[in-house]
Every structure is written in structure tokens, then in C-alpha cells.
Write a protein that holds these residues in place. Structure first.
Motif, PDB file in Angstrom:
ATOM      1  N   ALA A 173       0.929  -1.112   0.426  1.00 24.06           N
ATOM      2  CA  ALA A 173       0.212  -0.264   0.023  1.00 24.06           C
ATOM      3  C   ALA A 173       1.105   1.732  -0.088  1.00 24.06           C
ATOM      4  O   ALA A 173       0.572   2.246  -0.788  1.00 24.06           O
ATOM      5  CB  ALA A 173      -1.147   0.261   1.184  1.00 24.06           C
ATOM      6  N   VAL A 174       2.003   1.277   0.705  1.00 23.41           N
ATOM      7  CA  VAL A 174       2.595   2.357   0.849  1.00 23.41           C
ATOM      8  C   VAL A 174       3.684   2.506  -0.018  1.00 23.41           C
ATOM      9  O   VAL A 174       3.522   3.818  -1.180  1.00 23.41           O
ATOM     10  CB  VAL A 174       3.926   2.628   1.616  1.00 23.41           C
ATOM     11  CG1 VAL A 174       4.837   3.447   2.071  1.00 23.41           C
ATOM     12  CG2 VAL A 174       2.709   2.266   3.214  1.00 23.41           C
ATOM     13  N   LEU A 175       4.079   1.802  -1.439  1.00 23.75           N
ATOM     14  CA  LEU A 175       4.996   1.772  -2.339  1.00 23.75           C
ATOM     15  C   LEU A 175       3.890   1.898  -3.438  1.00 23.75           C
ATOM     16  O   LEU A 175       4.341   2.865  -4.066  1.00 23.75           O
ATOM     17  CB  LEU A 175       5.031   0.300  -2.866  1.00 23.75           C
ATOM     18  CG  LEU A 175       7.005  -0.321  -1.918  1.00 23.75           C
ATOM     19  CD1 LEU A 175       6.869  -1.710  -1.927  1.00 23.75           C
ATOM     20  CD2 LEU A 175       7.606   0.502  -1.255  1.00 23.75           C
ATOM     21  N   LEU A 176       2.688   1.821  -3.254  1.00 22.05           N
ATOM     22  CA  LEU A 176       1.875   1.904  -5.113  1.00 22.05           C
ATOM     23  C   LEU A 176       1.751   3.572  -3.994  1.00 22.05           C
ATOM     24  O   LEU A 176       0.881   4.452  -5.297  1.00 22.05           O
ATOM     25  CB  LEU A 176       0.374   1.199  -3.979  1.00 22.05           C
ATOM     26  CG  LEU A 176       0.303  -0.165  -4.729  1.00 22.05           C
ATOM     27  CD1 LEU A 176      -0.654  -1.315  -4.571  1.00 22.05           C
ATOM     28  CD2 LEU A 176       0.675  -0.484  -6.849  1.00 22.05           C
ATOM     29  N   THR A 177       1.187   3.840  -3.032  1.00 21.78           N
ATOM     30  CA  THR A 177       0.911   4.964  -3.094  1.00 21.78           C
ATOM     31  C   THR A 177       2.316   6.053  -3.186  1.00 21.78           C
ATOM     32  O   THR A 177       1.564   6.950  -3.904  1.00 21.78           O
ATOM     33  CB  THR A 177       0.656   5.332  -1.482  1.00 21.78           C
ATOM     34  OG1 THR A 177      -0.565   4.607  -1.386  1.00 21.78           O
ATOM     35  CG2 THR A 177       0.646   6.835  -1.622  1.00 21.78           C
ATOM     36  N   ALA A 178       3.216   5.946  -2.960  1.00 24.02           N
ATOM     37  CA  ALA A 178       4.727   6.392  -4.113  1.00 24.02           C
ATOM     38  C   ALA A 178       4.387   6.003  -5.349  1.00 24.02           C
ATOM     39  O   ALA A 178       4.772   7.345  -5.816  1.00 24.02           O
ATOM     40  CB  ALA A 178       5.746   5.857  -3.318  1.00 24.02           C
ATOM     41  N   LEU A 179       4.391   5.225  -5.595  1.00 23.36           N
ATOM     42  CA  LEU A 179       4.054   5.410  -7.806  1.00 23.36           C
ATOM     43  C   LEU A 179       2.869   5.401  -7.739  1.00 23.36           C
ATOM     44  O   LEU A 179       3.020   6.752  -9.537  1.00 23.36           O
ATOM     45  CB  LEU A 179       3.529   3.277  -7.558  1.00 23.36           C
ATOM     46  CG  LEU A 179       5.074   2.542  -7.806  1.00 23.36           C
ATOM     47  CD1 LEU A 179       4.306   1.371  -7.638  1.00 23.36           C
ATOM     48  CD2 LEU A 179       6.380   3.283  -8.104  1.00 23.36           C
ATOM     49  N   CYS A 180       1.715   6.758  -7.151  1.00 20.27           N
ATOM     50  CA  CYS A 180       0.670   7.103  -7.751  1.00 20.27           C
ATOM     51  C   CYS A 180       1.045   8.714  -7.484  1.00 20.27           C
ATOM     52  O   CYS A 180       0.754   9.742  -8.774  1.00 20.27           O
ATOM     53  CB  CYS A 180      -0.736   6.671  -6.900  1.00 20.27           C
ATOM     54  SG  CYS A 180      -1.364   5.508  -7.397  1.00 20.27           S
ATOM     55  N   ILE A 181       2.079   9.075  -7.170  1.00 20.61           N
ATOM     56  CA  ILE A 181       2.095  10.300  -6.330  1.00 20.61           C
ATOM     57  C   ILE A 181       3.426  10.948  -8.206  1.00 20.61           C
ATOM     58  O   ILE A 181       2.864  11.782  -8.221  1.00 20.61           O
ATOM     59  CB  ILE A 181       3.260  10.754  -5.783  1.00 20.61           C
ATOM     60  CG1 ILE A 181       1.490  10.490  -4.220  1.00 20.61           C
ATOM     61  CG2 ILE A 181       3.614  12.151  -5.304  1.00 20.61           C
ATOM     62  CD1 ILE A 181       2.653   9.998  -2.753  1.00 20.61           C
ATOM     63  N   GLY A 182       3.831   9.897  -8.184  1.00 16.45           N
ATOM     64  CA  GLY A 182       4.985  10.485  -9.504  1.00 16.45           C
ATOM     65  C   GLY A 182       4.406  10.534 -10.577  1.00 16.45           C
ATOM     66  O   GLY A 182       4.231  11.905 -11.042  1.00 16.45           O
TER      67      GLY A 182
END
Length: 89
Positions: free
Chosen positions: A65-74
Motif C-alpha cells: 500500500a505504501v509503495l503503490l501510494t508512492a507510485l501514484c504520486i509520481g
């Protein structure tokens, strides 16, 4: 933040990828410093930085969940700065 980005994009010829990269680097650094300070300062609601990191690393669902959130912010930042740059040209 958008106003500051627009000023930078008007003043300098910056590629969108570089702007997104440096925005992310500064965001991580400032967040890290804030976390370190708030973990040392006595407050009624004191974040447990080490415990939070251990929880994220040991719970694969939370890590994803944390990694997917970071990938969406980019991409969000990339397209936002692209629109700002096109509008400021």
C-alpha cells in the motif's frame, strides 16, 4: 506549492522530469527531518517512527500500500508540472 513551481518554471528552463525528481527528493528529506524532530520532541501524540517502519516492513500488505501510494504520486506530480509548464510558457 503550485505557485512556487510556476515561478521556477518561468524563471528557468527545467525539464519536467527533473522538477518532479527534485520535488520528490526535497519532500523525502523534509519529511524525514520532521519525523526525526517529532520523534525526539515530547508531544501528547508522539509518532513512533521506528515502530512504524518495522510495522511497514513486516506487513507485506501495508508495504504494498505504501509503495503503490508512492507510485501514484509520481505521475500525479509529473502531469501537474507538465500542465503548469504548458500554461506558463
Amino acid at each position: 506549492m503550485f505557485i512556487y513551481e510556476e515561478k521556477i518554471l518561468k524563471k528557468y528552463d527545467v525539464r519536467v522530469e527533473n522538477a518532479v525528481f527534485w520535488e520528490g527528493i526535497w519532500g523525502v528529506l523534509i519529511s524525514g527531518i520532521a519525523l526525526a524532530l517529532f520523534s525526539v520532541i515530547e508531544t501528547p501524540i508522539q509518532p513512533k517512527v521506528v515502530e512504524s517502519c518495522i510495522l511497514i516492513c513486516t506487513n507485506y500488505k501495508l508495504l504494498i500500500a505504501v509503495l503503490l501510494t508512492a507510485l501514484c504520486i509520481g505521475p500525479f506530480n509529473y502531469f501537474g508540472i507538465s500542465l503548469t509548464k504548458d500554461g506558463s510558457a
